[in-house]
Write a protein that holds these residues in place. Sequence first.
Motif, PDB file in Angstrom:
ATOM      1  N   MET A   1      -3.389  -3.638   7.313  1.00  0.00           N
ATOM      2  CA  MET A   1      -3.334  -3.308   6.091  1.00  0.00           C
ATOM      3  C   MET A   1      -2.577  -4.193   4.516  1.00  0.00           C
ATOM      4  O   MET A   1      -1.788  -5.039   5.367  1.00  0.00           O
ATOM      5  CB  MET A   1      -1.989  -2.249   6.410  1.00  0.00           C
ATOM      6  N   ILE A   2      -3.342  -3.738   4.248  1.00  0.00           N
ATOM      7  CA  ILE A   2      -3.089  -3.934   2.189  1.00  0.00           C
ATOM      8  C   ILE A   2      -3.019  -3.077   1.430  1.00  0.00           C
ATOM      9  O   ILE A   2      -3.200  -2.448   1.061  1.00  0.00           O
ATOM     10  CB  ILE A   2      -4.489  -4.931   2.108  1.00  0.00           C
ATOM     11  N   LEU A   3      -1.312  -3.520   1.081  1.00  0.00           N
ATOM     12  CA  LEU A   3      -0.612  -3.004   0.168  1.00  0.00           C
ATOM     13  C   LEU A   3      -0.546  -3.407  -1.016  1.00  0.00           C
ATOM     14  O   LEU A   3      -0.956  -4.919  -1.265  1.00  0.00           O
ATOM     15  CB  LEU A   3       0.695  -2.979   0.456  1.00  0.00           C
ATOM     16  N   LEU A   4      -1.752  -2.466  -1.956  1.00  0.00           N
ATOM     17  CA  LEU A   4      -2.092  -2.770  -3.316  1.00  0.00           C
ATOM     18  C   LEU A   4      -0.745  -2.921  -4.447  1.00  0.00           C
ATOM     19  O   LEU A   4      -0.903  -1.801  -4.771  1.00  0.00           O
ATOM     20  CB  LEU A   4      -3.792  -2.283  -3.863  1.00  0.00           C
ATOM     21  N   ASN A   5      -0.131  -3.985  -5.275  1.00  0.00           N
ATOM     22  CA  ASN A   5       0.710  -3.171  -6.476  1.00  0.00           C
ATOM     23  C   ASN A   5      -0.078  -2.981  -7.618  1.00  0.00           C
ATOM     24  O   ASN A   5      -1.323  -2.846  -7.706  1.00  0.00           O
ATOM     25  CB  ASN A   5       0.416  -4.938  -6.586  1.00  0.00           C
ATOM     26  N   LYS A   6       0.753  -2.144  -8.066  1.00  0.00           N
ATOM     27  CA  LYS A   6       0.402  -0.984  -8.437  1.00  0.00           C
ATOM     28  C   LYS A   6       0.296  -2.151 -10.091  1.00  0.00           C
ATOM     29  O   LYS A   6       1.376  -2.750  -9.964  1.00  0.00           O
ATOM     30  CB  LYS A   6       1.341   0.463  -9.417  1.00  0.00           C
ATOM     31  N   PRO A   7       0.249  -1.028 -11.755  1.00  0.00           N
ATOM     32  CA  PRO A   7       0.372  -1.659 -12.228  1.00  0.00           C
ATOM     33  C   PRO A   7       1.897  -2.870 -12.801  1.00  0.00           C
ATOM     34  O   PRO A   7       2.103  -3.558 -13.251  1.00  0.00           O
ATOM     35  CB  PRO A   7      -0.357  -0.973 -14.225  1.00  0.00           C
ATOM     36  N   SER A   8       2.345  -1.786 -12.748  1.00  0.00           N
ATOM     37  CA  SER A   8       4.486  -1.567 -13.376  1.00  0.00           C
ATOM     38  C   SER A   8       4.867  -3.300 -12.688  1.00  0.00           C
ATOM     39  O   SER A   8       5.385  -3.919 -12.499  1.00  0.00           O
ATOM     40  CB  SER A   8       4.879  -0.622 -13.042  1.00  0.00           C
ATOM     41  N   SER A   9       4.222  -3.211 -10.850  1.00  0.00           N
ATOM     42  CA  SER A   9       4.443  -4.141 -10.758  1.00  0.00           C
ATOM     43  C   SER A   9       4.305  -5.208 -10.503  1.00  0.00           C
ATOM     44  O   SER A   9       4.980  -5.924  -9.962  1.00  0.00           O
ATOM     45  CB  SER A   9       4.489  -3.807  -8.845  1.00  0.00           C
ATOM     46  N   GLY A  10       3.041  -5.687 -11.537  1.00  0.00           N
ATOM     47  CA  GLY A  10       2.635  -6.839 -11.232  1.00  0.00           C
ATOM     48  C   GLY A  10       2.465  -8.020 -10.466  1.00  0.00           C
ATOM     49  O   GLY A  10       2.282  -7.887  -9.609  1.00  0.00           O
ATOM     50  N   HIS A  11       3.362  -8.681 -10.579  1.00  0.00           N
ATOM     51  CA  HIS A  11       3.184 -10.094  -9.587  1.00  0.00           C
ATOM     52  C   HIS A  11       4.354  -9.705  -8.216  1.00  0.00           C
ATOM     53  O   HIS A  11       4.041 -10.597  -7.733  1.00  0.00           O
ATOM     54  CB  HIS A  11       3.367 -11.610 -10.759  1.00  0.00           C
ATOM     55  N   THR A  12       5.516  -9.236  -8.554  1.00  0.00           N
ATOM     56  CA  THR A  12       6.435  -8.523  -7.565  1.00  0.00           C
ATOM     57  C   THR A  12       5.693  -8.051  -6.593  1.00  0.00           C
ATOM     58  O   THR A  12       5.672  -6.914  -6.526  1.00  0.00           O
ATOM     59  CB  THR A  12       7.465  -8.200  -8.103  1.00  0.00           C
ATOM     60  N   THR A  13       6.627  -8.879  -5.331  1.00  0.00           N
ATOM     61  CA  THR A  13       5.592  -8.365  -4.025  1.00  0.00           C
ATOM     62  C   THR A  13       7.137  -8.409  -3.110  1.00  0.00           C
ATOM     63  O   THR A  13       7.469  -9.452  -3.306  1.00  0.00           O
ATOM     64  CB  THR A  13       4.737  -8.933  -3.684  1.00  0.00           C
ATOM     65  N   SER A  14       6.822  -7.434  -2.477  1.00  0.00           N
ATOM     66  CA  SER A  14       8.558  -7.013  -1.628  1.00  0.00           C
ATOM     67  C   SER A  14       7.208  -7.684   0.005  1.00  0.00           C
ATOM     68  O   SER A  14       6.305  -7.545   0.133  1.00  0.00           O
ATOM     69  CB  SER A  14       8.371  -5.681  -1.361  1.00  0.00           C
ATOM     70  N   SER A  15       8.591  -7.699   1.018  1.00  0.00           N
ATOM     71  CA  SER A  15       8.313  -8.297   2.485  1.00  0.00           C
ATOM     72  C   SER A  15       9.363  -6.812   3.054  1.00  0.00           C
ATOM     73  O   SER A  15       9.991  -7.784   4.107  1.00  0.00           O
ATOM     74  CB  SER A  15       9.352  -9.734   2.331  1.00  0.00           C
ATOM     75  N   SER A  16       8.640  -6.333   3.032  1.00  0.00           N
ATOM     76  CA  SER A  16       9.225  -4.728   4.046  1.00  0.00           C
ATOM     77  C   SER A  16       8.403  -5.519   5.624  1.00  0.00           C
ATOM     78  O   SER A  16       8.021  -6.067   5.446  1.00  0.00           O
ATOM     79  CB  SER A  16       8.636  -3.104   3.430  1.00  0.00           C
ATOM     80  N   ALA A  17       9.180  -4.259   6.264  1.00  0.00           N
ATOM     81  CA  ALA A  17       9.173  -4.357   7.680  1.00  0.00           C
ATOM     82  C   ALA A  17       8.379  -3.147   7.580  1.00  0.00           C
ATOM     83  O   ALA A  17       8.435  -2.170   8.181  1.00  0.00           O
ATOM     84  CB  ALA A  17      11.078  -4.509   8.444  1.00  0.00           C
ATOM     85  N   HIS A  18       7.322  -3.996   8.286  1.00  0.00           N
ATOM     86  CA  HIS A  18       6.243  -3.023   9.182  1.00  0.00           C
ATOM     87  C   HIS A  18       5.557  -3.066  10.231  1.00  0.00           C
ATOM     88  O   HIS A  18       6.248  -3.829  11.006  1.00  0.00           O
ATOM     89  CB  HIS A  18       4.518  -3.425   7.824  1.00  0.00           C
ATOM     90  N   VAL A  19       5.692  -2.083  11.314  1.00  0.00           N
ATOM     91  CA  VAL A  19       5.275  -1.800  12.430  1.00  0.00           C
ATOM     92  C   VAL A  19       3.429  -2.803  12.886  1.00  0.00           C
ATOM     93  O   VAL A  19       2.917  -2.417  13.540  1.00  0.00           O
ATOM     94  CB  VAL A  19       5.424  -0.761  12.611  1.00  0.00           C
ATOM     95  N   LEU A  20       3.013  -3.286  11.893  1.00  0.00           N
ATOM     96  CA  LEU A  20       1.544  -3.540  11.489  1.00  0.00           C
ATOM     97  C   LEU A  20       1.358  -4.660  10.858  1.00  0.00           C
ATOM     98  O   LEU A  20       2.314  -4.474   9.690  1.00  0.00           O
ATOM     99  CB  LEU A  20       0.576  -2.488  11.949  1.00  0.00           C
ATOM    100  N   PRO A  21       0.040  -5.820  11.449  1.00  0.00           N
ATOM    101  CA  PRO A  21       0.163  -6.722  10.221  1.00  0.00           C
ATOM    102  C   PRO A  21      -0.268  -5.823   9.356  1.00  0.00           C
ATOM    103  O   PRO A  21      -0.838  -5.332   8.696  1.00  0.00           O
ATOM    104  CB  PRO A  21      -0.631  -7.447  10.898  1.00  0.00           C
ATOM    105  N   THR A  22       0.561  -6.655   7.921  1.00  0.00           N
ATOM    106  CA  THR A  22       0.653  -6.626   6.574  1.00  0.00           C
ATOM    107  C   THR A  22       0.370  -7.591   5.691  1.00  0.00           C
ATOM    108  O   THR A  22       1.607  -8.368   5.712  1.00  0.00           O
ATOM    109  CB  THR A  22       1.250  -5.099   6.162  1.00  0.00           C
ATOM    110  N   SER A  23      -0.414  -7.051   4.180  1.00  0.00           N
ATOM    111  CA  SER A  23       0.070  -7.803   3.542  1.00  0.00           C
ATOM    112  C   SER A  23      -0.078  -7.068   1.714  1.00  0.00           C
ATOM    113  O   SER A  23      -0.779  -5.925   1.540  1.00  0.00           O
ATOM    114  CB  SER A  23      -1.725  -8.686   3.450  1.00  0.00           C
ATOM    115  N   ASN A  24       1.347  -7.823   1.378  1.00  0.00           N
ATOM    116  CA  ASN A  24       1.358  -7.385   0.633  1.00  0.00           C
ATOM    117  C   ASN A  24       0.748  -8.180  -1.016  1.00  0.00           C
ATOM    118  O   ASN A  24       1.389  -9.197  -1.278  1.00  0.00           O
ATOM    119  CB  ASN A  24       2.987  -6.821   0.047  1.00  0.00           C
TER     120      ASN A  24
END
Length: 335
Positions: A1-24
Amino acid sequence: MILLNKPSSGHTTSSSAHVLPTSNVDHPARLEILDYYFKNQSNAFASIHFRGTQYKFTPSPAVASFSSRGPSPMNGGIIKPDVLAPGVNILAASLTDVGPNPDPLATHTFNFNSGTSMAVPHVAGIAALVRSKHLGWTPSEIISAIMTTADDSASGNLIVDDHSYKTAGIYATGAGQVNPIKAMDPGLVFGLTLNDYIAYLCGLGYSDFEVQYTIGKPTSCNGVQYLTASQLNYPSIAVNLTRLATSQTVGRTVKNVGDAREDYSAKITEPVGVTIYLSTYKLQFTRLDQEVSYSINFALNGAYPSQGSDMIRRGKIVWDSGKHVVTTPIAVRFT
């Protein structure tokens, strides 16, 4: 799964715990991915490769997109925030277990969290370190030590803003990123008393009850000589210049907490369009706890800024002894 930042989040990405391979991914990457996908829908392909922990990420440090920003509508005469501290993807204790099959009875769990609530413990820990070494220091002196030793640049460049992708403003960075080692030995400190804070709160228009509730003891504003923000002996300086008042003078007092005999020279970075004059460009100390006062004059240099231009200009005064470097951040607002 790829999580795409919305404009307000800019460059800041999180390392949330997911139940499947994920890239923010950050917002610029979002735009590239969507552009690639819509141009190659039938053949679009992506894969995730784990390369381990990556070091020396740039730009770092940076102001997170969610970071608190000033100026405060109530006390805009003080630069806020005071400092920056790590608050993105911090490994911290967690109330609940994380992972694909969380254990509801887990008692020793950790998770990566982001927010100003993650930055606060870093600053509290530094304050405790400073306090442990200097038991007699007041809270304002501890704040001063943390602020005047903070780093406002990274690799020679001013700290950037993850939200705008540009250099962060003074009301986003404050004095800069905290430096615990330097804070333990700041050289000079700026001090404030409880009465100073009372005079400032009364000057802001707070009632006796509100001031009492804030400081935790009975007090009255009756007969108190009010202090404005610029009159506080704060480690940073914020001044307002107008078309009718194109200059302003403030005073500061520093206490020697470095070597008994130590001399400091001033190095000034002037805000664009502003000239800074000091009553003295050298501070000389012959004993510990000696205090020296000086004044700083800010004067418009050139034409008054036009609307639409940068109406907040940053600068700093650095007192350098060769052993200690004491930095006073400056914000000049054209109103």
